[in-house]
Write a protein that holds these residues in place. Structure first.
Motif, PDB file in Angstrom:
ATOM      1  N   VAL A 193       6.813  -3.839 -11.188  1.00 25.63           N
ATOM      2  CA  VAL A 193       7.822  -2.965 -10.598  1.00 25.63           C
ATOM      3  C   VAL A 193       7.055  -1.991  -9.711  1.00 25.63           C
ATOM      4  O   VAL A 193       6.163  -1.271 -10.174  1.00 25.63           O
ATOM      5  N   CYS A 194       7.376  -2.004  -8.424  1.00 29.24           N
ATOM      6  CA  CYS A 194       6.705  -1.164  -7.430  1.00 29.24           C
ATOM      7  C   CYS A 194       7.639  -0.030  -7.025  1.00 29.24           C
ATOM      8  O   CYS A 194       8.828  -0.259  -6.826  1.00 29.24           O
ATOM      9  N   ALA A 195       7.102   1.169  -6.909  1.00 24.67           N
ATOM     10  CA  ALA A 195       7.924   2.310  -6.516  1.00 24.67           C
ATOM     11  C   ALA A 195       7.049   3.386  -5.901  1.00 24.67           C
ATOM     12  O   ALA A 195       5.835   3.407  -6.090  1.00 24.67           O
ATOM     13  N   LYS A 224      11.720   6.868  -2.412  1.00 21.04           N
ATOM     14  CA  LYS A 224      11.585   5.422  -2.290  1.00 21.04           C
ATOM     15  C   LYS A 224      12.093   4.797  -3.576  1.00 21.04           C
ATOM     16  O   LYS A 224      11.721   5.230  -4.657  1.00 21.04           O
ATOM     17  N   GLY A 225      12.920   3.800  -3.448  1.00 18.68           N
ATOM     18  CA  GLY A 225      13.425   3.106  -4.619  1.00 18.68           C
ATOM     19  C   GLY A 225      12.379   2.182  -5.209  1.00 18.68           C
ATOM     20  O   GLY A 225      11.240   2.124  -4.760  1.00 18.68           O
ATOM     21  N   ALA A 226      12.781   1.425  -6.207  1.00 17.31           N
ATOM     22  CA  ALA A 226      11.885   0.493  -6.884  1.00 17.31           C
ATOM     23  C   ALA A 226      12.168  -0.934  -6.434  1.00 17.31           C
ATOM     24  O   ALA A 226      13.295  -1.281  -6.102  1.00 17.31           O
ATOM     25  N   GLU A 236       0.817  -1.217   0.000  1.00 20.96           N
ATOM     26  CA  GLU A 236       0.000   0.000   0.000  1.00 20.96           C
ATOM     27  C   GLU A 236       0.849   1.265   0.000  1.00 20.96           C
ATOM     28  O   GLU A 236       0.370   2.349  -0.316  1.00 20.96           O
ATOM     29  N   ASP A 237       2.128   1.139   0.342  1.00 22.16           N
ATOM     30  CA  ASP A 237       3.035   2.291   0.346  1.00 22.16           C
ATOM     31  C   ASP A 237       3.554   2.639  -1.048  1.00 22.16           C
ATOM     32  O   ASP A 237       4.160   3.682  -1.227  1.00 22.16           O
ATOM     33  N   ASP A 238       3.348   1.750  -2.009  1.00 24.72           N
ATOM     34  CA  ASP A 238       3.831   1.973  -3.370  1.00 24.72           C
ATOM     35  C   ASP A 238       2.771   2.697  -4.190  1.00 24.72           C
ATOM     36  O   ASP A 238       1.628   2.264  -4.261  1.00 24.72           O
ATOM     37  N   THR A 239       3.155   3.792  -4.808  1.00 26.45           N
ATOM     38  CA  THR A 239       2.233   4.570  -5.632  1.00 26.45           C
ATOM     39  C   THR A 239       2.307   4.131  -7.089  1.00 26.45           C
ATOM     40  O   THR A 239       1.289   4.013  -7.759  1.00 26.45           O
ATOM     41  N   LEU A 240       3.499   3.872  -7.582  1.00 22.14           N
ATOM     42  CA  LEU A 240       3.701   3.462  -8.969  1.00 22.14           C
ATOM     43  C   LEU A 240       3.766   1.944  -9.032  1.00 22.14           C
ATOM     44  O   LEU A 240       4.572   1.316  -8.341  1.00 22.14           O
ATOM     45  N   ARG A 241       2.926   1.352  -9.863  1.00 20.24           N
ATOM     46  CA  ARG A 241       2.814  -0.112  -9.939  1.00 20.24           C
ATOM     47  C   ARG A 241       2.682  -0.512 -11.402  1.00 20.24           C
ATOM     48  O   ARG A 241       1.604  -0.428 -11.975  1.00 20.24           O
TER      49      ARG A 241
END
Length: 90
Positions: A73-75, A80-82, A51-56
Motif C-alpha cells: 500500500v503506497c501513500a 495524497k491518497g493510497a 518515488e513520490d510515495d513516502t509511506l510504503r
C-alpha cells in the motif's frame, strides 16, 4: 570541512528516518475498505512504490475475488491518497 560533514550526517539521518515509513493501521483500513480479507500487514517496501510515495507498507491478504495476493500500500503523508499495488498474485 567540519560543517560540511555535520550537514551531510544530518541529511543522511533524516533521509533514513523518512525512507522507512510505514502506516500499518492506515494500510489495513485501505485494504479492508477495498474488500480484502485476512489482511496481514508487513514492513517497509523499498521498491514497490513510486518515488513520490513516502509511506510504503507490505501486505498479504485475500483479494475481493478470493485469490491470495501480496503487495504494497503506497501513500503520501499529505494530500495524497493510497494506492494498492500487487507484487505477487497466487
Amino acid at each position: 570541512m567540519k560543517r560540511t560533514t555535520i550537514i551531510a550526517a544530518v541529511a543522511l539521518v533524516l533521509s533514513g528516518a523518512l525512507s522507512g515509513c510505514t502506516a500499518p493501521a492506515q494500510s489495513r483500513e485501505v485494504l479492508l475498505d477495498a474488500g480484502y480479507t485476512d489482511v496481514e500487514v508487513g514492513s517497509y517496501d523499498w521498491f514497490g512504490c513510486s518515488e513520490d510515495d513516502t509511506l510504503r507498507t507490505k501486505f498479504k491478504a485475500t483479494g475481493p475475488s478470493g485469490r491470495k495476493v501480496e503487495g504494497v500500500v503506497c501513500a503520501g503523508i499529505f494530500f495524497k491518497g493510497a494506492t494498492i499495488r500487487y507484487t505477487r498474485r497466487g
